[in-house]
Write a protein that holds these residues in place. Structure first.
Motif, PDB file in Angstrom:
ATOM      1  N   UNK A  75     -96.469  51.828   5.134  1.00 58.57           N
ATOM      2  CA  UNK A  75     -95.146  51.421   5.619  1.00 58.57           C
ATOM      3  C   UNK A  75     -94.277  50.833   4.532  1.00 58.57           C
ATOM      4  N   UNK A  76     -94.788  49.839   3.822  1.00 58.15           N
ATOM      5  CA  UNK A  76     -93.991  49.185   2.786  1.00 58.15           C
ATOM      6  C   UNK A  76     -93.708  50.140   1.639  1.00 58.15           C
ATOM      7  N   UNK A  77     -94.660  50.989   1.301  1.00 57.66           N
ATOM      8  CA  UNK A  77     -94.440  51.947   0.212  1.00 57.66           C
ATOM      9  C   UNK A  77     -93.360  52.956   0.587  1.00 57.66           C
ATOM     10  N   UNK A  78     -93.364  53.413   1.827  1.00 58.89           N
ATOM     11  CA  UNK A  78     -92.355  54.371   2.271  1.00 58.89           C
ATOM     12  C   UNK A  78     -90.962  53.760   2.264  1.00 58.89           C
ATOM     13  N   UNK A  79     -90.844  52.550   2.760  1.00 57.06           N
ATOM     14  CA  UNK A  79     -89.548  51.892   2.803  1.00 57.06           C
ATOM     15  C   UNK A  79     -89.027  51.648   1.386  1.00 57.06           C
ATOM     16  N   UNK A  80     -89.887  51.163   0.498  1.00 54.44           N
ATOM     17  CA  UNK A  80     -89.454  50.917  -0.881  1.00 54.44           C
ATOM     18  C   UNK A  80     -89.096  52.217  -1.590  1.00 54.44           C
ATOM     19  N   UNK A  81     -89.860  53.272  -1.350  1.00 54.51           N
ATOM     20  CA  UNK A  81     -89.547  54.565  -1.972  1.00 54.51           C
ATOM     21  C   UNK A  81     -88.200  55.089  -1.483  1.00 54.51           C
ATOM     22  N   UNK A  82     -87.940  54.970  -0.201  1.00 56.22           N
ATOM     23  CA  UNK A  82     -86.648  55.415   0.334  1.00 56.22           C
ATOM     24  C   UNK A  82     -85.499  54.574  -0.209  1.00 56.22           C
ATOM     25  N   UNK A  83     -85.739  53.282  -0.365  1.00 58.92           N
ATOM     26  CA  UNK A  83     -84.712  52.412  -0.928  1.00 58.92           C
ATOM     27  C   UNK A  83     -84.391  52.817  -2.362  1.00 58.92           C
ATOM     28  N   UNK A  84     -85.417  53.095  -3.143  1.00 58.56           N
ATOM     29  CA  UNK A  84     -85.206  53.497  -4.532  1.00 58.56           C
ATOM     30  C   UNK A  84     -84.488  54.846  -4.599  1.00 58.56           C
ATOM     31  N   UNK A  85     -84.972  55.816  -3.833  1.00 63.31           N
ATOM     32  CA  UNK A  85     -84.378  57.157  -3.875  1.00 63.31           C
ATOM     33  C   UNK A  85     -82.922  57.132  -3.413  1.00 63.31           C
ATOM     34  N   UNK A  86     -82.619  56.354  -2.393  1.00 64.11           N
ATOM     35  CA  UNK A  86     -81.243  56.329  -1.898  1.00 64.11           C
ATOM     36  C   UNK A  86     -80.356  55.389  -2.703  1.00 64.11           C
ATOM     37  N   UNK A  87     -80.940  54.396  -3.355  1.00 65.05           N
ATOM     38  CA  UNK A  87     -80.137  53.409  -4.069  1.00 65.05           C
ATOM     39  C   UNK A  87     -79.839  53.731  -5.510  1.00 65.05           C
ATOM     40  N   UNK A  88     -80.722  54.441  -6.189  1.00 65.49           N
ATOM     41  CA  UNK A  88     -80.544  54.694  -7.623  1.00 65.49           C
ATOM     42  C   UNK A  88     -79.250  55.449  -7.939  1.00 65.49           C
ATOM     43  N   UNK A  89     -78.916  56.513  -7.206  1.00 64.28           N
ATOM     44  CA  UNK A  89     -77.648  57.195  -7.535  1.00 64.28           C
ATOM     45  C   UNK A  89     -76.423  56.291  -7.386  1.00 64.28           C
ATOM     46  N   UNK A  90     -76.404  55.450  -6.356  1.00 62.72           N
ATOM     47  CA  UNK A  90     -75.269  54.532  -6.166  1.00 62.72           C
ATOM     48  C   UNK A  90     -75.198  53.500  -7.287  1.00 62.72           C
ATOM     49  N   UNK A  91     -76.344  52.971  -7.669  1.00 64.55           N
ATOM     50  CA  UNK A  91     -76.379  51.961  -8.727  1.00 64.55           C
ATOM     51  C   UNK A  91     -75.977  52.586 -10.070  1.00 64.55           C
ATOM     52  N   UNK A  92     -76.368  53.832 -10.299  1.00 66.78           N
ATOM     53  CA  UNK A  92     -75.992  54.494 -11.551  1.00 66.78           C
ATOM     54  C   UNK A  92     -74.486  54.739 -11.617  1.00 66.78           C
ATOM     55  N   UNK A  93     -73.852  54.999 -10.480  1.00 66.74           N
ATOM     56  CA  UNK A  93     -72.407  55.213 -10.443  1.00 66.74           C
ATOM     57  C   UNK A  93     -71.632  53.902 -10.536  1.00 66.74           C
ATOM     58  N   UNK A  94     -72.158  52.854  -9.910  1.00 69.37           N
ATOM     59  CA  UNK A  94     -71.452  51.574  -9.863  1.00 69.37           C
ATOM     60  C   UNK A  94     -72.476  50.461 -10.062  1.00 69.37           C
ATOM     61  N   UNK A  95     -72.502  49.874 -11.246  1.00 72.14           N
ATOM     62  CA  UNK A  95     -73.530  48.873 -11.574  1.00 72.14           C
ATOM     63  C   UNK A  95     -73.403  47.598 -10.745  1.00 72.14           C
TER      64      UNK A  95
END
Length: 112
Positions: free
Chosen positions: A49-69
């Motif tokens: 459960x925790x691994x899935x949630x963290x993986x989804x957070x990373x996958x969905x968050x990295x592109x946004x963070x790369x565009x806007x720090x």
């Protein structure tokens, strides 16, 4: 038109998520009486459960963070909240709800 890289990443993440959930169940030991899983398989199943949630957070968050720090801090707050609440309570639903709440509040405060 959909970029082929996005489709490839989506397929890879979906396959990895499926295998991460399926393989421990397929090759794990039978559940013991009392509902607890024993040994290494139990640790894996408890961590899904925790691994899935963290993986989804990373996958969905990295592109946004790369565009806007500026989005790094709210994302980091959400991620750390999920980890901390799960570590303390071992309840993924509670951890996810609090992580989302604090992410949203931090995002609202710091992005204005």
């Amino acid at each position: 038109m959909i970029d082929s890289r996005i489709l490839l990443i989506g397929l890879f993440v979906g396959l990895a998520n499926f295998l991460f959930r399926y393989l421990p169940l397929r090759f794990g030991k039978a559940r013991q009486s009392g509902g607890k899983q024993g040994g290494k398989t139990g640790i894996i199943l408890d961590s899904i459960g925790i691994a899935s949630i963290c993986a989804l957070l990373i996958v969905s968050g990295v592109p946004d963070v790369m565009r806007d720090s500026k989005k790094l801090f709210p994302t980091l707050v959400g991620f750390l909240t999920i980890c901390l609440i799960f570590y303390k309570t071992k309840k993924i639903i509670l951890a996810t709800l609090f992580g989302a709440l604090l992410f949203g509040l931090t995002f609202k405060i710091f992005m204005n």
